[in-house]
Design a protein around this motif. Structure first.
Motif, short mmCIF file in Angstrom:
data_model
loop_
_atom_site.label_atom_id
_atom_site.label_comp_id
_atom_site.label_asym_id
_atom_site.label_seq_id
_atom_site.Cartn_x
_atom_site.Cartn_y
_atom_site.Cartn_z
N GLU A 205 0.89 -1.18 0.00
CA GLU A 205 0.03 0.12 0.02
C GLU A 205 0.76 1.39 -0.02
O GLU A 205 0.55 2.15 -0.63
CB GLU A 205 -0.77 0.10 1.21
CG GLU A 205 -1.97 -1.24 1.11
CD GLU A 205 -2.84 -1.28 2.26
OE1 GLU A 205 -2.80 0.05 3.12
OE2 GLU A 205 -3.66 -1.92 2.53
N MET A 208 2.67 2.41 -3.36
CA MET A 208 1.88 2.79 -4.43
C MET A 208 1.83 4.22 -4.98
O MET A 208 2.24 4.61 -6.33
CB MET A 208 0.22 2.61 -4.25
CG MET A 208 -0.34 1.10 -4.26
SD MET A 208 0.37 0.12 -5.72
CE MET A 208 -0.29 -1.52 -5.13
N GLY A 212 3.74 5.97 -8.87
CA GLY A 212 2.88 7.02 -9.70
C GLY A 212 3.48 7.82 -10.60
O GLY A 212 4.51 8.07 -10.31
N LYS A 232 -4.13 -9.30 -9.94
CA LYS A 232 -5.16 -8.23 -10.98
C LYS A 232 -5.05 -9.09 -12.08
O LYS A 232 -5.91 -8.95 -12.65
CB LYS A 232 -4.37 -6.93 -10.74
CG LYS A 232 -5.01 -5.94 -11.65
CD LYS A 232 -4.38 -5.90 -13.06
CE LYS A 232 -5.05 -4.97 -13.97
NZ LYS A 232 -4.53 -4.86 -14.97
N ILE A 299 -2.47 -0.42 -11.54
CA ILE A 299 -3.07 -0.86 -9.88
C ILE A 299 -2.98 0.38 -9.16
O ILE A 299 -1.67 0.86 -8.77
CB ILE A 299 -2.37 -2.00 -9.41
CG1 ILE A 299 -2.50 -3.36 -10.02
CG2 ILE A 299 -3.08 -2.29 -8.00
CD1 ILE A 299 -1.96 -4.51 -9.43
N ASP A 300 -3.83 0.91 -8.74
CA ASP A 300 -4.00 2.39 -7.97
C ASP A 300 -2.90 3.28 -8.50
O ASP A 300 -2.03 3.92 -7.86
CB ASP A 300 -3.52 2.07 -6.66
CG ASP A 300 -4.73 1.30 -5.96
OD1 ASP A 300 -5.82 1.07 -6.44
OD2 ASP A 300 -4.39 0.32 -4.81
N HIS A 301 -3.02 3.41 -10.04
CA HIS A 301 -2.09 4.47 -10.37
C HIS A 301 -0.66 4.06 -10.46
O HIS A 301 0.21 4.99 -10.50
CB HIS A 301 -2.35 6.17 -10.20
CG HIS A 301 -3.70 6.21 -10.15
ND1 HIS A 301 -4.55 6.37 -11.17
CD2 HIS A 301 -4.86 6.42 -9.21
CE1 HIS A 301 -5.53 6.91 -10.78
NE2 HIS A 301 -5.72 6.73 -9.58
#
Length: 332
Positions: A205, A208, A212, A232, A299-301
């Motif tokens: 987490e 991430m 980005g 994913k 995935i989550d940018h």
């Protein structure tokens, strides 16, 4: 002339100390008209990591305070710097020479997972937009080590000939890659004594934002791999949680060192794990090809590794059956 309050940090080893001392300095000048100067002398972590942490902290301060804050980084002589690098205390870890058996195998595996079928040595698809480039050009190496790697792969029965190249994921195992000497250099990181240990899921987490589009420059070479990306790509895969955080880092073959201090941006308590047999919550696989290819923010940018790297990370985790299921799921 306004007064100036100064703090001096010598041989700074982590950004956590810098953060605490910076906030203390800001608090001391907040109720005054004095300027605040932070001087870092002969830091153990890189100057880039210090500057990035400083730039990240300043926006959290009141405008009138941060306008009076300055940072100075003073390095010792060349001899001192060389001594630090040689002793492994500067955060710079030596890189091994590129392993072209691994690099060639990786590219061929990538072509297989993209469903490209057998490739010629001059036409291997590296999935670089719409450009098809030769195997030698993609790796950024001369023909000699590439041909030597192909001969080794043929002798191990991983490819049928040197004319048309294809590697089936089903033929690969960690034991085989180890015997062949086709394993990449990996860097492993553990929590230092006294640090608050975080689970690999927590680390996933936290990583991430670093991966980005607006993440720090020092994290641009990295992409996310391992079980989060596998889950994913193939939601039905038989995976339980995140056993570790797997990252892929592109390190061009001209690079001689890896700046391990960037891992402090993920967590201040991380340090290199020298024991290759010890479990590690973070594993970084180094890719030395001249041309980089991974995927965008899926995935989550966050940037994600190419399926071939995800497949190899599952093998390294001892999840061969899941790796084979993953290969079937992602192939067109």
């Amino acid at each position: 002339m306004s007064a100036q309050l100064q703090k001096t940090l010598r041989q700074l080893r982590n950004t956590r100390e810098l953060r605490a001392e910076t906030l203390d300095l800001a608090a001391r000048i907040a109720g005054t008209s004095a300027a605040g100067r932070m001087t870092v002398v002969d830091p153990v972590i890189s100057a880039a990591a210090i500057q990035e942490e400083w730039d990240r902290l300043l926006p959290a301060l009141a405008p009138k305070v941060r306008a009076r804050m300055t940072l100075s980084i003073e390095q010792g002589g060349e001899g001192a710097a060389e001594k630090q690098i040689g002793a492994g205390e500067s955060g710079l870890l030596p890189l091994e020479r590129p392993n072209y058996r691994f690099e060639v195998l990786r590219l061929l595996l990538g072509a297989s997972l993209e469903g490209d079928g057998p490739q010629s040595a001059n036409g291997i698809a590296a999935h670089l937009g719409d450009t098809q480039v030769g195997l030698v050009e993609t790796l950024g190496a001369s023909a000699t080590p590439v041909r030597s790697a192909l001969v080794a792969l043929r002798n191990a029965s991983l490819i049928r000939s040197l004319r048309w190249l294809e590697i089936a994921p089903e033929t690969l195992s960690m034991e085989q890659l180890s015997r062949l000497g086709a394993l990449p250099q990996t860097l492993r990181f553990r929590f230092e004594r006294g640090a608050r240990i975080k689970s690999p899921a927590e680390l996933a987490e936290r990583v991430m934002p670093l991966l980005g589009a607006n993440g720090p420059k020092s994290w641009k070479p990295f992409s996310l791999s391992g079980t989060p990306v596998a889950s994913k790509d193939a939601p039905g895969l038989d995976l339980l949680g995140t056993p570790r955080l797997d990252l892929v880092a592109h390190a061009p073959r001209g690079n001689k060192v890896f700046d391990a201090s960037v891992m402090r941006m993920l967590d201040d308590g991380l340090e290199p794990e020298p024991n290759v047999l010890a479990p590690a919550p973070v594993v970084v696989t180094l890719v030395r090809a001249g041309t980089r290819f991974d995927r965008g923010a899926e995935i989550d940018h966050a940037r994600c590794a190419h399926p071939c790297d995800v497949f190899l990370s599952l093998l390294d985790l001892g999840l061969r059956e899941q790796a084979l299921q993953y290969a079937k799921a992602v192939r067109p």
